[in-house]
Every structure is written in structure tokens, then in C-alpha cells.
Design a protein around this motif. Structure first.
Motif, short mmCIF file in Angstrom:
data_model
loop_
_atom_site.label_atom_id
_atom_site.label_comp_id
_atom_site.label_asym_id
_atom_site.label_seq_id
_atom_site.Cartn_x
_atom_site.Cartn_y
_atom_site.Cartn_z
N LEU A 351 -12.84 8.29 10.36
CA LEU A 351 -12.22 7.21 9.59
C LEU A 351 -11.39 6.34 10.53
O LEU A 351 -10.64 6.86 11.34
CB LEU A 351 -11.32 7.74 8.47
N ASP A 352 -11.54 5.04 10.43
CA ASP A 352 -10.76 4.12 11.23
C ASP A 352 -9.73 3.42 10.35
O ASP A 352 -10.06 2.91 9.29
CB ASP A 352 -11.66 3.05 11.86
N TYR A 353 -8.48 3.40 10.83
CA TYR A 353 -7.48 2.55 10.19
C TYR A 353 -7.44 1.22 10.92
O TYR A 353 -7.68 1.16 12.14
CB TYR A 353 -6.09 3.20 10.23
N VAL A 354 -7.13 0.16 10.21
CA VAL A 354 -7.01 -1.16 10.81
C VAL A 354 -5.73 -1.81 10.30
O VAL A 354 -5.08 -1.30 9.38
CB VAL A 354 -8.23 -2.05 10.49
N VAL A 355 -5.37 -2.94 10.91
CA VAL A 355 -4.15 -3.65 10.52
C VAL A 355 -4.52 -4.92 9.76
O VAL A 355 -5.43 -5.66 10.15
CB VAL A 355 -3.30 -4.01 11.77
N GLY A 363 -3.00 -13.07 -0.58
CA GLY A 363 -4.17 -12.35 -0.11
C GLY A 363 -3.89 -11.74 1.25
O GLY A 363 -2.88 -12.02 1.88
N TYR A 364 -4.80 -10.87 1.70
CA TYR A 364 -4.62 -10.29 3.03
C TYR A 364 -5.95 -10.21 3.75
O TYR A 364 -7.01 -10.18 3.13
CB TYR A 364 -3.94 -8.91 2.96
N ALA A 365 -5.88 -10.20 5.08
CA ALA A 365 -7.08 -10.15 5.90
C ALA A 365 -6.84 -9.24 7.10
O ALA A 365 -5.71 -9.12 7.59
CB ALA A 365 -7.45 -11.55 6.38
N GLN A 366 -7.92 -8.63 7.57
CA GLN A 366 -7.83 -7.75 8.73
C GLN A 366 -7.58 -8.57 9.99
O GLN A 366 -8.20 -9.61 10.22
CB GLN A 366 -9.14 -6.98 8.88
N ILE A 367 -6.64 -8.10 10.81
CA ILE A 367 -6.33 -8.82 12.05
C ILE A 367 -6.49 -7.94 13.30
O ILE A 367 -6.48 -8.44 14.41
CB ILE A 367 -4.89 -9.38 12.05
N SER A 368 -6.66 -6.64 13.10
CA SER A 368 -6.76 -5.75 14.26
C SER A 368 -7.55 -4.51 13.89
O SER A 368 -7.47 -4.01 12.77
CB SER A 368 -5.36 -5.33 14.74
N GLY A 369 -8.34 -4.01 14.87
CA GLY A 369 -9.13 -2.81 14.65
C GLY A 369 -10.59 -3.13 14.49
O GLY A 369 -10.97 -4.22 14.10
N ASN A 370 -11.44 -2.16 14.84
CA ASN A 370 -12.91 -2.32 14.72
C ASN A 370 -13.42 -3.57 15.42
O ASN A 370 -14.19 -4.34 14.89
CB ASN A 370 -13.34 -2.36 13.25
N GLY A 371 -12.88 -3.80 16.61
CA GLY A 371 -13.38 -4.92 17.41
C GLY A 371 -12.64 -6.22 17.21
O GLY A 371 -12.90 -7.18 17.93
N THR A 372 -11.71 -6.29 16.25
CA THR A 372 -10.99 -7.56 16.05
C THR A 372 -9.75 -7.59 16.92
O THR A 372 -9.29 -6.58 17.40
CB THR A 372 -10.57 -7.71 14.58
#
Length: 372
Positions: A351-355, A363-372
């Protein structure tokens, strides 16, 4: 008259047969905070469980039987959770998707173990849940030592040389997450300038905010739930602080934005990769949206818990909790959040956690993790 009697007899037989069929249904449960401060997450769990049960039944049920769902409210209260667990065990319900708060899941799990109930939590992240060698516990989410590490790595990378504060709400979840983040930060060479606790349910954080202001804190990490986090953020802004607030997965609900308003822009939190964006979830997400439900937060995690149990029960050929758990730990399960495999403790193997970052529009969006 005779024909009327025959009709009546046939009707009675029909009712008896349908009652017999109903009696053979397998009742399973979902347990979480349906009321109280964390009820937004209870609603997510209920939505996920209801949709999963409907879909499983539409596909033929489990081992030739349809599922019936019991919805139980623990209000994130440990005593109430234990009471509910004893009730579920007493009713010989073989499986529960629950609970949300770690402080509920942990005491409930002991009653479930004694009562032969398999428990999969969609949301409880405290490591202790799976570290006590209980035979009946598993989760479809990650752990605080994984989540805290990701938060610490982000802070160490992006706030190097800045002033960091860590707060916690003294709960099993909040303090556990704050401590794991602190441990990982310290290991990375970052020492927090302030470590403070508050009580869950507090409304006035001005004293803490004044300390943040005095110590020129650049980022405050909050181990706690969305309501208090939102109030801390608002009171920081009221005192003119531009301090960034970061927290854990308890901020993964739009209620946080309703508390903060546009002031919540820039808030950071950790959570798993958003399952709403996964190809495995496309059809289910569309089905939820057709019902005007946004399957955010732990909605799809609860759906996945139901999928894992139902698939393992089919594999085992029974709903007996111990046999289903054996099948669960030996197999790999296709779910709405992706494939799931278990280790001996009941934790998922990958399992990967991201930021994520909240924006001004709620709203929210991914900014870090899994290649970002």
C-alpha cells in the motif's frame, strides 16, 4: 368456498417459503460512527457496505445465500464499540466491516475474537490493531507507521530548516499517528520545535495558536480528526498565521472544507491513492454517482472489505470466520481499490500513501507520491 380455501392455503405456503428463504440469508454487519463527530465517515462506510451487499446479491450472493446487512453505530466510543461487538457476536454474525476509529476497532476486536467474528476494518490505521496476534483481524487500509513515514518524508524534504510543530488529540488514532510522524521526522534529522496535545472535542485552540505564533511555526502536523483540525486552521488564520496545517487520512472528507471554507486552501494530508481514479473502480463510481453519492474517503475501502470477505467465503465454501480468514490470508483478491494480499498479521502487503492538498473550492488533489 373450497377454491378460496385453496387460494388461502397456497398464499400461506408462499409466505412460509419466502420467510424460510429470508431466514436463510446470511447477515453481515458494518459498524462505525453513524452519529457523533465522525459521522461523515460512518456515512461513507454505510454507503460502501450497502452498495457492496446489493452488488454481491445481484451476482448471486455468497454460497447460494443472499446477504442481509446490519448497520451498527459506535459513535467512535470505545465502550459503545465493545457493546456492539458483543451484540454482533451474540447474534452469530460471521463478519463485520468496521470500525472507523482505532480506539473502537481495538477493544471491539477482542469481543469479535471470542465470538468467532471476522473483522476487516476499512479505516483503523493504528498498528496495535494487527500486532496482538488475534486470529480474526485484518484491514484494507494502511498503518500509521506507513502513513507517518510518508508525512515525515514530505516535511523533511519540503520544510528543511523550517520550524515544525506536532499536535495530537490524545486518541489512539491521533496520538499514534503523531508519534509515528515524530519518530520518522527525528530519524530524518528534523527535531520539532513544539509538541503539544489537546482533547478531542475541544473548540477553543487560541492558547495553542498563540504558542504557534510565538514560535514562528511554519508547519503544524496534527494527529487528530477533521473537526478539530478545521478549527485549529481557522483560529490560526484569525490570528494572522499563515502556518501550513498537515494531518492524516481523517481529513479525507468534504466536511473539512465546510468547516474551514476557503481558508482551508493549502492544507496537506496523507491518504492512499484515491480509489475513485482507479480503473478497477470506474463502474462502481459511476453507480454511486447515479445515486448522487460521492464515494470519497473510506466508501470504496468499505466496499473492498466486503469484496474480500465474500470472495474468501466463496473460496472457503463456508462463512465460518476461521475458515474464511485462512482463505483470506492464502489468497489474492480483486477489489475496487485494486488487488489485495495479506500477511500473517492481517495487514495488506502493498500500500502506498501519498500527499494531497486542499484547494479554495473545497476539493483536493494529489501532489506527492507515486511518481508525482
Amino acid at each position: 368456498m373450497k377454491s378460496l380455501k385453496l387460494i388461502g392455503l397456497a398464499f400461506g405456503v408462499s409466505i412460509a417459503l419466502s420467510s424460510a428463504a429470508f431466514a436463510q440469508d446470511v447477515t453481515i454487519a458494518v459498524a462505525g460512527p453513524m452519529t457523533g463527530g465522525e459521522s461523515a465517515f460512518g456515512r461513507q462506510m454505510k454507503n460502501g457496505a450497502e452498495m457492496a451487499v446489493a452488488d454481491i446479491n445481484a451476482a448471486g450472493g455468497v454460497n447460494g445465500k443472499k446477504l442481509a446487512l446490519s448497520v451498527e453505530d459506535d459513535a467512535c466510543d470505545p465502550k459503545q464499540a465493545r457493546s456492539i461487538a458483543e451484540k454482533i457476536a451474540g447474534a452469530k454474525i460471521p463478519f463485520v466491516a468496521g470500525h472507523y476509529c482505532s480506539s473502537s476497532s481495538i477493544p471491539a476486536s477482542e469481543a469479535y475474537a471470542d465470538g468467532n467474528v471476522l473483522q476487516i476494518t476499512p479505516a483503523s490505521t493504528n498498528p496495535l490493531f494487527t500486532e496482538r496476534k488475534l486470529w480474526n483481524v485484518a484491514r484494507v487500509c494502511g498503518r500509521d507507521d506507513q502513513q507517518g513515514l510518508i508525512a515525515a518524508q514530505y516535511i523533511a524534504k519540503n520544510y528543511k530548516g523550517k520550524n515544525i510543530a506536532i499536535l495530537n488529540d490524545k486518541t489512539t488514532y491521533g496520538k499514534g499517528l503523531a508519534d509515528e510522524t515524530k519518530k520518522a521526522l527525528n530519524k530524518a534529522g528534523v527535531t520539532e520545535k513544539m509538541y503539544e496535545s489537546y482533547n478531542k472535542g475541544d473548540k477553543d485552540f487560541n492558547a495553542i495558536v498563540s504558542r504557534l505564533k510565538r514560535d514562528n511555526i511554519d508547519l503544524v502536523y496534527v494527529g487528530g480528526y477533521h473537526q478539530e483540525s478545521g478549527l485549529i486552521l481557522r483560529q490560526m488564520r484569525d490570528q494572522g498565521l499563515k502556518t501550513v496545517l498537515m494531518a492524516g487520512d481523517a481529513l479525507a472528507d468534504k466536511e473539512y472544507a465546510s468547516i474551514t471554507g476557503p481558508a482551508g486552501e493549502g492544507t496537506l494530508f496523507t491518504f492512499g491513492p484515491d480509489p475513485r481514479n482507479k480503473p478497477t473502480a470506474k463502474k462502481i463510481v459511476e453507480a454511486f454517482k447515479a445515486k448522487n453519492i460521492d464515494p470519497e474517503g473510506y466508501t470504496l475501502y468499505t466496499y473492498a472489505a466486503m469484496q474480500v470477505w465474500s470472495q474468501a467465503a466463496k473460496k472457503a465454501g463456508t462463512t465460518d470466520a476461521k475458515k474464511v480468514m485462512e482463505a483470506m490470508k492464502a489468497g489474492k483478491w480483486d477489489t475496487v481499490i485494486g488487488p489485495i494480499e495479506y500477511d500473517a498479521k492481517g495487514d495488506i502487503k502493498l500500500l502506498d500513501y501519498v500527499v494531497y492538498k486542499w484547494d479554495a473550492k473545497g476539493g483536493y488533489a494529489q501532489i506527492s507520491g507515486n511518481g508525482t
